[in-house]
Design an enzyme around this catalytic site. Structure first.
Site: not given
Length: 278
Positions: A9, A87, A112
């Site tokens: 992200q 991540s 998630r």
């Protein structure tokens, strides 16, 4: 030896994926069916301004990273010696290693994203050119023990996370001490203790997934070590509230003989970090 590394992200941008949606139409249509909206329209045009919303960012990046990987192995079928992702990108590394198919991977990432987007009240900031000892001393001086290190990205970039009042107090101390920081545009304190309440719900969801044995070694964000076939649920659920040990991951890949790091996905954030780390 080559390693594929997948961004997370923050690497998203309107237009990402480009012609790959049409080239790999099977995966594009599968994503639309699972998500209930057009992934191509979201990534290319973002008509509802949702691409930077965690709920949409994570499935979009997972999909685009996947399409970029399919293109990469089409162009160069030489297998990677190991895989890693930052991540969210770790899910693409596990996909590439054969832990699950694209459909299950996207379902995991969607869950998630739903959990993480439900969190609020916190934030994150990148701290630049400040070593960890100086950073910890500064936070201790202010009694800010509620702030966690979210990402150990490199010696020159550390990301912190915490509740907004604590971050505001930290920014004041940083200004006094000449520490450079950049608040990040996120809705919560990802990879910190603030995510701990989500861990068990995510682990429960993951236990319903049929994971397959890894065909390629994958580095874990949690400690920079390698996954084993029996600890995927444990490590993936812990990743929500653990620091991303990216620096250690890169150094461990280099120690195993990796000499070439190929970033697979939009942007070049990880390529720049690898350059700084090495």
């Amino acid at each position: 030896m080559k390693a594929y590394i997948f961004p997370g992200q923050g690497s998203q941008s309107q237009g990402m994926g480009g012609e790959l949606f049409d080239e790999f139409d099977f995966y594009t249509r599968m994503a639309d069916d699972i998500l209930g909206y057009s992934i191509k329209e979201l990534c290319l045009n973002d008509p509802e301004r949702q691409l930077n919303n965690t709920l949409y960012t994570q499935p979009a990046l997972f999909t685009v990273n996947t399409l970029c990987y399919l293109k990469a192995i089409q162009d160069d079928p030489t297998p990677a010696a190991c895989l890693a992702g930052h991540s969210l990108g770790e899910y693409n590394a596990l996909l590439a290693a054969g832990a699950f198919g694209f459909d299950d991977g996207l379902r995991i990432v969607h869950k998630r994203a739903q959990l993480m987007s439900s969190a609020s009240g916190g934030g994150m900031a990148a701290v630049i050119n400040c070593d960890i000892d100086r950073l910890r001393a500064c936070l201790n001086q202010g009694g800010l023990d509620g702030i966690d290190v979210a990402n150990y990205n490199s010696d020159s970039q550390i990301v912190i996370a915490g509740l907004q009042p604590d971050l505001a107090a930290a920014y004041g101390l940083f200004d006094e001490q000449g520490i450079v920081y950049v608040p990040l545009k996120v809705s919560a304190a990802f990879h910190s203790r603030q995510m701990a309440p989500l861990k068990e719900a995510f682990a429960d969801f993951l236990r319903g997934i049929g994971f397959s044995p890894l065909q390629v070694p994958v580095l874990s964000n949690v400690d920079g070590g390698f996954y084993s076939d029996d600890n995927l649920v444990e490590r993936l659920s812990a990743q929500l509230c653990s620091s991303v040990m990216w620096r250690d991951s890169v150094l461990n890949m280099r120690a195993t003989g990796v000499t070439r790091f190929k970033e697979v996905g939009p942007g070049d954030v990880l390529t720049k970090l690898v350059g700084k780390i090495l």
